[in-house]
Motif scaffolding. Structure first.
Motif, PDB file in Angstrom:
ATOM      1  N   LEU A 111      -3.474 -22.032  48.093  1.00 36.82           N
ATOM      2  CA  LEU A 111      -4.343 -22.338  46.955  1.00 36.82           C
ATOM      3  C   LEU A 111      -5.816 -22.314  47.324  1.00 36.82           C
ATOM      4  O   LEU A 111      -6.672 -22.370  46.443  1.00 36.82           O
ATOM      5  CB  LEU A 111      -3.966 -23.705  46.380  1.00 36.82           C
ATOM      6  CG  LEU A 111      -2.629 -23.739  45.646  1.00 36.82           C
ATOM      7  CD1 LEU A 111      -2.196 -25.173  45.374  1.00 36.82           C
ATOM      8  CD2 LEU A 111      -2.707 -22.964  44.343  1.00 36.82           C
ATOM      9  N   LEU A 112      -6.147 -22.269  48.620  1.00 35.96           N
ATOM     10  CA  LEU A 112      -7.548 -22.135  49.016  1.00 35.96           C
ATOM     11  C   LEU A 112      -8.128 -20.800  48.563  1.00 35.96           C
ATOM     12  O   LEU A 112      -9.349 -20.657  48.460  1.00 35.96           O
ATOM     13  CB  LEU A 112      -7.681 -22.254  50.536  1.00 35.96           C
ATOM     14  CG  LEU A 112      -7.526 -23.654  51.127  1.00 35.96           C
ATOM     15  CD1 LEU A 112      -7.503 -23.578  52.642  1.00 35.96           C
ATOM     16  CD2 LEU A 112      -8.634 -24.579  50.640  1.00 35.96           C
ATOM     17  N   ASP A 113      -7.258 -19.831  48.292  1.00 39.79           N
ATOM     18  CA  ASP A 113      -7.712 -18.502  47.854  1.00 39.79           C
ATOM     19  C   ASP A 113      -7.586 -18.334  46.349  1.00 39.79           C
ATOM     20  O   ASP A 113      -7.615 -17.224  45.838  1.00 39.79           O
ATOM     21  CB  ASP A 113      -6.901 -17.418  48.574  1.00 39.79           C
ATOM     22  CG  ASP A 113      -7.636 -16.082  48.598  1.00 39.79           C
ATOM     23  OD1 ASP A 113      -8.875 -16.098  48.588  1.00 39.79           O
ATOM     24  OD2 ASP A 113      -6.967 -15.037  48.613  1.00 39.79           O
ATOM     25  N   ASP A 114      -7.433 -19.469  45.611  1.00 36.84           N
ATOM     26  CA  ASP A 114      -7.274 -19.417  44.155  1.00 36.84           C
ATOM     27  C   ASP A 114      -8.542 -18.859  43.504  1.00 36.84           C
ATOM     28  O   ASP A 114      -9.657 -19.047  44.005  1.00 36.84           O
ATOM     29  CB  ASP A 114      -6.989 -20.819  43.614  1.00 36.84           C
ATOM     30  CG  ASP A 114      -6.464 -20.791  42.195  1.00 36.84           C
ATOM     31  OD1 ASP A 114      -5.239 -20.811  42.018  1.00 36.84           O
ATOM     32  OD2 ASP A 114      -7.284 -20.724  41.251  1.00 36.84           O
ATOM     33  N   ALA A 115      -8.356 -18.182  42.369  1.00 39.80           N
ATOM     34  CA  ALA A 115      -9.502 -17.602  41.662  1.00 39.80           C
ATOM     35  C   ALA A 115     -10.371 -18.649  40.987  1.00 39.80           C
ATOM     36  O   ALA A 115     -11.516 -18.365  40.641  1.00 39.80           O
ATOM     37  CB  ALA A 115      -9.002 -16.587  40.620  1.00 39.80           C
ATOM     38  N   GLU A 116      -9.848 -19.842  40.783  1.00 39.25           N
ATOM     39  CA  GLU A 116     -10.592 -20.910  40.092  1.00 39.25           C
ATOM     40  C   GLU A 116     -11.252 -21.820  41.128  1.00 39.25           C
ATOM     41  O   GLU A 116     -10.572 -22.434  41.947  1.00 39.25           O
ATOM     42  CB  GLU A 116      -9.641 -21.722  39.210  1.00 39.25           C
ATOM     43  CG  GLU A 116     -10.293 -22.858  38.458  1.00 39.25           C
ATOM     44  CD  GLU A 116     -11.300 -22.370  37.439  1.00 39.25           C
ATOM     45  OE1 GLU A 116     -12.312 -23.080  37.232  1.00 39.25           O
ATOM     46  OE2 GLU A 116     -11.091 -21.295  36.853  1.00 39.25           O
ATOM     47  N   PRO A 117     -12.601 -21.932  41.130  1.00 41.36           N
ATOM     48  CA  PRO A 117     -13.290 -22.773  42.122  1.00 41.36           C
ATOM     49  C   PRO A 117     -12.803 -24.217  42.138  1.00 41.36           C
ATOM     50  O   PRO A 117     -12.699 -24.827  43.203  1.00 41.36           O
ATOM     51  CB  PRO A 117     -14.766 -22.673  41.715  1.00 41.36           C
ATOM     52  CG  PRO A 117     -14.872 -21.375  40.975  1.00 41.36           C
ATOM     53  CD  PRO A 117     -13.572 -21.208  40.272  1.00 41.36           C
ATOM     54  N   ALA A 118     -12.507 -24.779  40.966  1.00 35.45           N
ATOM     55  CA  ALA A 118     -12.064 -26.172  40.924  1.00 35.45           C
ATOM     56  C   ALA A 118     -10.734 -26.344  41.654  1.00 35.45           C
ATOM     57  O   ALA A 118     -10.506 -27.362  42.320  1.00 35.45           O
ATOM     58  CB  ALA A 118     -11.933 -26.639  39.475  1.00 35.45           C
ATOM     59  N   VAL A 119      -9.849 -25.356  41.561  1.00 36.41           N
ATOM     60  CA  VAL A 119      -8.575 -25.420  42.273  1.00 36.41           C
ATOM     61  C   VAL A 119      -8.814 -25.311  43.777  1.00 36.41           C
ATOM     62  O   VAL A 119      -8.193 -26.022  44.573  1.00 36.41           O
ATOM     63  CB  VAL A 119      -7.631 -24.302  41.781  1.00 36.41           C
ATOM     64  CG1 VAL A 119      -6.327 -24.304  42.576  1.00 36.41           C
ATOM     65  CG2 VAL A 119      -7.336 -24.472  40.293  1.00 36.41           C
ATOM     66  N   GLN A 120      -9.732 -24.427  44.173  1.00 37.99           N
ATOM     67  CA  GLN A 120     -10.073 -24.321  45.594  1.00 37.99           C
ATOM     68  C   GLN A 120     -10.572 -25.654  46.146  1.00 37.99           C
ATOM     69  O   GLN A 120     -10.154 -26.096  47.224  1.00 37.99           O
ATOM     70  CB  GLN A 120     -11.151 -23.254  45.798  1.00 37.99           C
ATOM     71  CG  GLN A 120     -10.660 -21.820  45.636  1.00 37.99           C
ATOM     72  CD  GLN A 120     -11.774 -20.833  45.916  1.00 37.99           C
ATOM     73  OE1 GLN A 120     -12.898 -21.009  45.464  1.00 37.99           O
ATOM     74  NE2 GLN A 120     -11.464 -19.797  46.679  1.00 37.99           N
ATOM     75  N   ARG A 121     -11.468 -26.299  45.398  1.00 37.83           N
ATOM     76  CA  ARG A 121     -12.019 -27.575  45.872  1.00 37.83           C
ATOM     77  C   ARG A 121     -10.935 -28.638  45.997  1.00 37.83           C
ATOM     78  O   ARG A 121     -10.916 -29.417  46.956  1.00 37.83           O
ATOM     79  CB  ARG A 121     -13.122 -28.049  44.921  1.00 37.83           C
ATOM     80  CG  ARG A 121     -14.406 -27.238  44.999  1.00 37.83           C
ATOM     81  CD  ARG A 121     -15.542 -27.949  44.290  1.00 37.83           C
ATOM     82  NE  ARG A 121     -15.293 -28.099  42.867  1.00 37.83           N
ATOM     83  CZ  ARG A 121     -15.640 -27.195  41.956  1.00 37.83           C
ATOM     84  NH1 ARG A 121     -16.250 -26.075  42.333  1.00 37.83           N
ATOM     85  NH2 ARG A 121     -15.395 -27.389  40.674  1.00 37.83           N
ATOM     86  N   GLU A 122     -10.008 -28.683  45.016  1.00 40.93           N
ATOM     87  CA  GLU A 122      -8.939 -29.682  45.083  1.00 40.93           C
ATOM     88  C   GLU A 122      -8.031 -29.424  46.290  1.00 40.93           C
ATOM     89  O   GLU A 122      -7.600 -30.358  46.974  1.00 40.93           O
ATOM     90  CB  GLU A 122      -8.119 -29.651  43.788  1.00 40.93           C
ATOM     91  CG  GLU A 122      -8.831 -30.200  42.570  1.00 40.93           C
ATOM     92  CD  GLU A 122      -9.099 -31.679  42.687  1.00 40.93           C
ATOM     93  OE1 GLU A 122      -8.341 -32.391  43.379  1.00 40.93           O
ATOM     94  OE2 GLU A 122     -10.092 -32.145  42.090  1.00 40.93           O
ATOM     95  N   ALA A 123      -7.743 -28.160  46.550  1.00 40.97           N
ATOM     96  CA  ALA A 123      -6.897 -27.834  47.706  1.00 40.97           C
ATOM     97  C   ALA A 123      -7.599 -28.220  49.011  1.00 40.97           C
ATOM     98  O   ALA A 123      -6.974 -28.752  49.938  1.00 40.97           O
ATOM     99  CB  ALA A 123      -6.554 -26.343  47.699  1.00 40.97           C
TER     100      ALA A 123
END
Length: 745
Positions: free
Chosen positions: A582-594
């Motif tokens: 999930l660190l490579d997710d397209a959504e920045p908020a998801v990246q930050r949470e991961a």
């Protein structure tokens, strides 16, 4: 051949939509008349299935329902079509705002859908609405969204009168049992403008006359009473203005309504607390201009005076000596109305004025009948005076037979029978009844009663109970039935205060409901529903971990963040590979949470996972991690930065290395952080003097910035006794302007 306009359907798509509408309209008329096996039904259903399959041949299609038409994926047919308009009206009556047909459906599915569509809307709404009824029937292949009345009200300033008319008409015709506080607040805002409230009243009366079915007087009176009671409770400072606005609607109302409004009003229902005295309050605020306008408008609307208008006029103005004065004032107001331009208006007005001043019911009511009426009224007063039972006692008695109380007694009876019944066959019947009754309680959002019944079933399923095997099988049947669907619907709709009780019900049902909850969450788009489903799901603890994978693949970023919460809370080190993905997710908020989740796990494996992402991840992933590291002020992240300084290759990842140094300067006042910065300060590479100087200066500045005594002492020692390059970096950091942290921090 003409090309379609950009905002219109292509001709072939419009033709498929029209064919589908005609097939549905025809089938909806006959499915309620014959059994499903009848040849006429099967033929109609076949046409619907074929046209539906053609409609979705290129993939799922969404029908947006307007009162007079349908949009297919946001586009309308370029030419009006009667079949499309009729199907739209049929759906709109059920408050359907949008249909998404996912795939071609079998005849049986279309039969269930059209049977539901053919039922009276008020019957369907009494069972929870079209959406819930369709889900209870299976809900396969068609996704239904109902009209969002709160959104209609928010948009009413932009011309949302049709939405208002639908809301109020449903309420006045008895298809909505009550108006919620948000709707009442919007109506109270509208009532602040007497002219707008009067226009709304005029539309209601006009709509009733044009439709031919009439709007119930009690519904209008109940609406005005509810408005006054709401303002009295929540906006007392606006009560007088609201009552004046209500009085100002009188010219737009029919004589029947006016008579009841100023005399009896809307009586309180069983168990309801009486509100303010609306008839008395309205009478006190009626002006001469209001009475004159009422008479003028009524004569113009009815093309003359009626006996009911005369009764209303006499009720409004009991003093007969004032009648000529008020009729003269009414004549002046009637003179500016369109009816005054008709040639026979003078004669019409004189006839109306004569009736209004001379009307009496004496020719129609004999003296003997009049005496009987008077005696009956007197007897009623006497009975009221000598009654032995005070109103509160009568109200308490009535409350014992209310729908809610009967429902509660039913549930309590089933609970008691499950516990005390000893006859095998009788107990099985009670079990079957309880299993059928429990989903209905959830559907009407009586979670407390459903919980009590479920607890009794769980107790019966205990191995020590003589009926444990049958009770266990019954619970399995319960979970395979509509109960879980009703629970998910309730999670979306119950008041916030009931969510904890509903969560407890889910936990009592057990981990078997986690799967459906996770599936519902993965497909959910409403933020409030996502939050509620997440709270219930997280309450299951580690049992919910296995469903995180299905949530990680959701197209909704908010749902993917829920997957991260599950992984972080229950996954531990085993969750690191999933979080790394999930660190490579397209959504920045998801990246930050991961990233936060990996940092919070805080193990060497977690730091190694993050280091691996920095080395091998995409440039966008590395940039996102660097930005998060540069902005981090979380004390829990300090060990990560220490790990980066001690284990990462500063030559290949100098930017990340520098970000870790700067971050430790902000948050790293512990001994490990200071030691790691010292190591960077004294380390040197003679073959890379410029890089060595950059890293040393960054480490010296970080030691100065963290402000701990040990850091300051290390920096001062380096400035005094270090090698030449170390002394230069330490002295440069100490000499830089800016506040220093006070000694002892």
């Amino acid at each position: 051949m003409t090309e379609p306009t950009p905002d219109a359907l292509a001709p072939d798509a419009a033709a498929r939509l029209a064919d589908f509408a005609r097939a549905c309209k025809a089938a909806a008329r006959v499915v309620t008349l014959y059994p499903a096996t009848h040849p006429a039904i099967q033929a109609s259903l076949g046409r619907v299935a074929d046209s539906g399959a053609r409609l979705v041949a290129d993939g799922p299609r969404t029908l947006t329902v307007h009162p007079d038409g349908l949009l297919l994926d946001g586009l309308a047919a370029s030419r009006p079509d009667a079949a499309i308009a009729e199907l739209a009206d049929l759906l709109h009556r059920h408050l359907v705002g949008e249909l998404t047909i996912v795939e071609g459906l079998a005849r049986d599915t279309w039969h269930a859908f059209l049977l539901l569509l053919g039922r009276p809307p008020q019957d369907v709404r009494a069972e929870g609405g079209f959406g819930q009824a369709w889900l209870a029937a299976g809900g396969a292949g068609i996704e239904v969204k109902l009209v969002d009345y709160a959104e209609v009200l928010r948009e009413r300033e932009g011309g949302g009168e049709s939405g208002w008319d639908r809301i109020l008409a449903d309420y006045l015709e008895g298809e909505r049992s009550e108006l919620d506080d948000e709707t009442m607040a919007a109506l109270a805002d509208l009532a602040a403008d007497a002219t707008r409230l009067a226009e709304l009243a005029d539309r209601i009366v006009r709509s009733a006359e044009e439709s031919g079915h009439g709007i119930r007087k009690q519904g209008v009176l109940r609406l005005l009473q509810s408005l006054a009671d709401f303002v009295a409770r929540h906006r007392p400072a606006e009560l007088d203005r609201t009552l004046r606005s209500i009085a100002g609607t009188i010219p737009r109302l029919t004589p029947d309504l006016v008579v009841e409004l100023i005399t009896t009003g809307a009586p309180a229902g069983p168990g309801e607390t009486p509100g303010i005295d609306l008839p008395g309050e309205v009478r006190a605020r009626i002006t001469d201009d209001t009475v004159a306008a009422f008479v003028a408008q009524s004569v113009a609307r009815d093309h003359g005076a009626t006996a009911r208008l005369a009764q209303a006029f006499q009720a409004l103005v009991p003093d007969r000596e004032r009648h000529p004065e008020l009729l003269e004032l009414a004549a002046g107001q009637a003179a500016v109305l369109p009816i005054a331009r008709e040639p026979d208006f003078p004669d019409l007005w004189n006839s109306a004025a004569h009736l209004l001043t001379t009307y009496s019911d004496a020719p129609y009511v004999s003296d003997e009948y009049g005496r009987e009426l008077s005696t009956a009224r007197g007897h009623a007063v006497d009975v009221e005076r000598v009654g032995d039972d005070p109103p509160e006692r009568v109200g308490a008695w009535l409350a014992t037979i209310s729908d809610d109380q009967v429902r509660r007694l039913d549930a309590e009876l089933l609970v008691d029978l499950l516990r005390i019944e000893t006859r095998a066959e009788a107990w099985r019947k009670v079990l079957d009844t309880a299993i059928a009754h429990l989903p209905q309680l959830v559907l009407i959002e009586r979670i407390d009663l459903a919980q009590g019944l479920l607890d009794a079933l769980r107790q019966a399923a205990d191995p020590s109970h003589p009926r444990a095997a049958e009770a266990g099988a019954g619970l399995e049947r319960l979970l395979k039935g509509p109960l879980v669907r009703h629970v998910i619907l309730a999670i979306r709709s119950v008041p916030e205060t009931s969510l904890a009780a509903l969560s407890r019900l889910c936990h009592t049902l057990g981990p078997s409901v986690i799967g459906p909850l996770a599936e519902a969450l993965s497909a959910e788009s409403q933020p409030s529903s996502i939050r509620r489903l997440r709270e219930v799901l997280l309450g299951f603890g580690a049992a919910g971990r296995s469903y995180a994978d299905s949530l990680r693949s959701s197209p909704n970023p908010a749902v993917r963040r829920t997957a991260i919460e599950l992984l972080r809370a229950f996954g531990g080190a085993d969750a690191l590979p999933d979080l790394a993905g999930l660190l490579d997710d397209a959504e920045p908020a998801v990246q930050r949470e991961a990233l936060r989740a990996i940092i919070q796990i805080g193990s060497d494996d977690a730091y190694a996972t993050l280091e691996g992402a920095l080395k091998s991840g995409s440039s966008r992933t590395r940039d996102a991690i660097m930005q998060a590291l540069a902005a981090s002020r979380d004390l829990r992240a300090a060990p990560l930065f220490v790990h980066i300084l001690r284990h990462s290759d500063h030559r290949a990842l100098e930017g990340i290395y520098m970000a870790a140094i700067e971050a430790l300067g902000r948050i790293g006042s512990d001994s490990d952080s200071i030691a790691a910065l010292q190591e960077v300060l004294v380390r040197g590479e003679w073959w890379a003097p410029f890089r060595t100087a950059r890293l040393r200066l960054a480490a010296a500045r970080a030691l100065r910035a963290c402000g701990a005594d040990a850091a300051r002492e290390a920096l001062e020692a380096a400035a005094a006794s270090g090698t030449r390059g170390v002394r230069r970096a330490a002295r440069a950091a100490l000499a830089e302007p800016g506040p220093r942290a006070p000694r002892g921090t």
